[in-house]
Scaffold this active site. Structure first.
Site, PDB file in Angstrom:
ATOM      1  N   GLY A 154       9.173  -0.118  -4.219  1.00 20.77           N
ATOM      2  CA  GLY A 154       9.599  -0.673  -5.496  1.00 20.77           C
ATOM      3  C   GLY A 154      10.909  -0.050  -5.940  1.00 20.77           C
ATOM      4  CB  VAL A 175      11.117   4.759   1.315  1.00 17.66           C
ATOM      5  CG1 VAL A 175      10.405   6.103   1.478  1.00 17.66           C
ATOM      6  CG2 VAL A 175      10.703   4.096   0.008  1.00 17.66           C
ATOM      7  CG  ASP A 211       2.791  -3.801  -6.659  1.00 15.98           C
ATOM      8  OD1 ASP A 211       2.183  -4.861  -6.392  1.00 15.98           O
ATOM      9  OD2 ASP A 211       3.866  -3.490  -6.134  1.00 15.98           O
TER      10      ASP A 211
END
Length: 674
Positions: free
Chosen positions: A367, A371, A482
């Site tokens: 999100g 990463v 989520d």
């Protein structure tokens, strides 16, 4: 002749043993003991606490996120008995002295320290590790029902507890927010000056804790091992001990580790009621394992002056280079970051750890950003670094405010936020690295390792436990918003961690979350969100129900049949339930190798959690109890899970999925390929 002679020869031994027994009995009556080392000493140990062969009491063994306790085995009387005239019992004075040492795996990183404890009970099984030092948890921290007095030697800063530094001593009552605290050190009797001490020096040090019943003052004093007890205590606090403990209490030590491995030792310990603690014989102490620095060689002594001259001549060039590098690694700091400051990483360290955020270190997309995998150069700790773009929908400051709160979350099934860094328009978030990646690749990827049913059931229960912590056990309500398989990460032992809090919302208990834009992932969104736009615990439960279906069935939430039509996974499971074949929905890759009762329970619970009406869904505490077998599953009925309700859900979401009446004809058309 031989028997009398044997008796005469045995008299000294009998007399010696009698005197020893008398001495032990007297020690028990006087409520005092002295341990110059712990070899052969009877202590009650739990967690990672052990006595080493060399006689050290080792509370933690260098393993991360664990706790250890060591207590004197018998409770001690902390109150004088009531007088015959009917007066009430009065609290007694006590004094203790101990020698401790902390050996951190890395000189620049540390874990929480250790604490001397006086407690009503030795049972700290519900306590958490990390900043709670094995004494409390997020739910009961500070509660009067904890009944403990502790003196903490703390080597990290926790804004949650109002810690003053990462090298402090504190007096705690029933929680980790100290009643009094000061930087570790002592007052020199000769000069009166305050001398700082490092708790992470890898050198043994002494601590004295004295409680005066007349004044109700707890005094804490410390000094290096070679110095006597200073006259002036390091800190003092008034403590109503009669409100903390009852007639009898246990004395001992507690310690825990966080994400950095450390070893916490006690080398010696003495205790006495109604008087000063007996002196410790420091000459008898076991050796503390430390890293010994090498002495400089003669070559260095010769070359050092030459190198110094060369260094001076190179300073002008170095200044220019440093100036350029500082501009490259320039970081932004603001006042609000004080609350999270101790967990701040330098941009330079993260840049180096990720090899300049190179593509070969890219793990994926979370999100709000990419990463990367990283390895800290000094400690060699593996980390995951998320680069959050300044173009995120939320304002940067609002997003960081959320991060500050979420950074305080501590649970074994949550991905740990280790810290952050701000550099120009970016926010960098640093997490524990999860070597086995996300759960979805084990459920959907071709040729991936097939998770056994036992692993799947453990994952389901682990994520349920993390949601219980978020919804009920933390100081605020945290809505994840989520929950899905791709946001569940697996560590080296395949333990699950819920991560990616980029969409999470926090609000105080007793209040309602504000209406927001509908965010999340299609297939996991509760139907009411399309109308109200207001997330809730029930909407998280809906997503968790879909998540359980994913894990159990090995399928995505929205299926596609051979005709190109769409079908909700929950519809497929519902139709199997109506036909009495609910376990036929279990992932066929398991080839029938699963616990039928557990799978049936999970699938029926999925239907309850995915109910289109929020009020019909169970709460997370009830879900956890059902998964643990602590309560029976409510009977499902056609009226409870009707076709009309599912059609209502589909209409509210505005999707093109077929209604429940068409499910039966479509089940056989769903391809097995993922």
């Amino acid at each position: 002749m031989r028997r009398p002679e044997l008796i005469m020869r045995s008299l000294p031994l009998i007399l010696f043993l009698s005197l020893g027994s008398f001495h032990l009995a007297a020690a028990a009556v006087d409520d005092q003991f002295t341990f110059d080392g712990f070899a052969g000493v009877n202590l009650t140990l739990d967690g990672t606490a052990v006595v080493t062969p060399g006689g050290l009491l080792m509370l933690t063994n260098g393993t991360t996120l664990l706790k250890g306790h060591a207590f004197y085995p018998s409770p001690l009387r902390f109150f004088h008995e009531a007088t015959s005239g009917g007066g009430s019992s009065t609290v007694r004075s006590f004094s203790t002295a101990f020698v401790f040492g902390i050996v951190s795996e890395y000189a620049d990183l540390s874990s929480p320290g250790l604490a001397f404890v006086v407690a009503k009970s030795r049972d700290f099984s519900s306590a958490l590790q990390s900043q709670y030092m094995g004494l409390a948890n997020a739910r009961n921290n500070g509660n009067a029902s904890n009944h403990f007095l502790a003196v903490e030697l703390d080597t990290i800063v926790n804004a949650e507890f109002g810690d003053m530094s990462d090298n402090h001593v504190g007096i705690d009552v029933d929680g980790l927010a100290s009643a009094a605290a000061d930087d570790a050190g002592y007052h020199d009797d000769r000069t009166g000056a305050f001398v700082n001490m490092s708790l992470l020096s890898r050198a043994a040090a002494r601590v004295w804790v004295d409680f005066d019943a007349r004044t109700s003052l707890v005094n804490v004093t410390m000094a290096p091992l070679e110095l006597p007890k200073p006259t002036t205590p390091l800190l003092s606090a008034a403590v109503n001990l009669s409100a903390v403990i009852e007639d009898e209490a246990y004395v001992g030590f507690s310690s825990s580790t966080g994400v950095v491995a450390s070893r916490h030792y006690v080398l010696a310990w003495s205790f006495k009621m109604d008087g000063p603690a007996p002196s410790l014989n420091v000459s008898k102490l076991p050796a503390l394992p430390v890293t010994i620095a090498r002495a400089p060689s003669n070559v260095l002594k010769i070359l050092l002056p030459i190198a110094s001259a060369a260094l001076v001549s190179a300073l002008a060039i170095a200044v220019l280079v440093i100036h350029r590098r500082r501009r490259r690694y320039a970081e932004l700091k603001e006042e609000w970051e004080v609350a999270f400051g101790p967990h701040r990483f330098s941009y330079k360290d993260l840049f180096r750890a990720t090899n300049g955020f190179s593509d070969e270190r890219l793990l994926g997309f979370g999100g709000f950003g990419r990463v990367y995998k990283g390895v800290l150069l000094v400690s060699r700790v593996e980390i995951a670094v998320k680069k959050v773009s300044h173009e995120s929908r939320q304002g940067m400051k609002e997003f960081i405010a959320e991060v500050v709160s979420i950074g305080q979350l501590r649970h074994r099934n949550l991905v740990q936020l280790l810290g952050y860094c701000r550099q120009k328009g970016e926010l960098l978030l640093v997490y524990d690295y999860m070597p086995n990646g996300s759960l979805d690749k084990y459920l959907y990827a071709e040729n991936s390792k097939i998770l056994s049913w036992a692993q799947r059931f453990r994952i389901i229960k682990g994520i349920a436990s993390s949601i219980l912590y978020l919804h009920e056990d933390w100081e605020q309500v945290v809505l994840h918003r989520d929950i899905k398989a791709s946001n569940v990460l697996l560590d080296a032992e395949m333990n699950c961690r819920l991560g990616d809090f980029g969409l999470a919302r926090l609000y105080d208990r007793g209040t309602d979350p504000h209406t927001t834009h509908v965010v999340g992932t299609i297939g996991y969104l509760a139907p009411e969100l399309g109308h109200t736009g207001r997330p809730s615990k029930a909407s998280d439960i809906f997503a968790f129900g879909v998540f359980m279906l994913e894990v159990t069935c090995g399928r995505r939430p929205v299926l596609q049949d051979t005709n190109g039509g769409q079908l909700l996974l929950v519809d497929m499971v519902l139709e199997h339930w109506r036909q009495g074949t609910v376990t036929d929905a279990v992932d066929p890759r398991l080839q029938g190798d699963f616990a039928v009762e557990e799978a049936s329970l999970v699938l029926k619970l999925c239907l309850l959690c995915s109910h289109p009406l929020p009020s019909a869904r169970p709460g997370i505490r009830q879900v956890v109890q059902l998964l643990d077998g602590a309560m029976p599953l409510p009977e499902l009925s056609q009226a409870h899970l009707s076709c009309n309700m599912l059609a209502l859900m589909q209409n509210q979401m505005g999707n093109s999925c077929s209604v429940a009446s068409s499910v039966a004809g479509n089940i056989s058309d769903i391809p097995r390929a993922r």
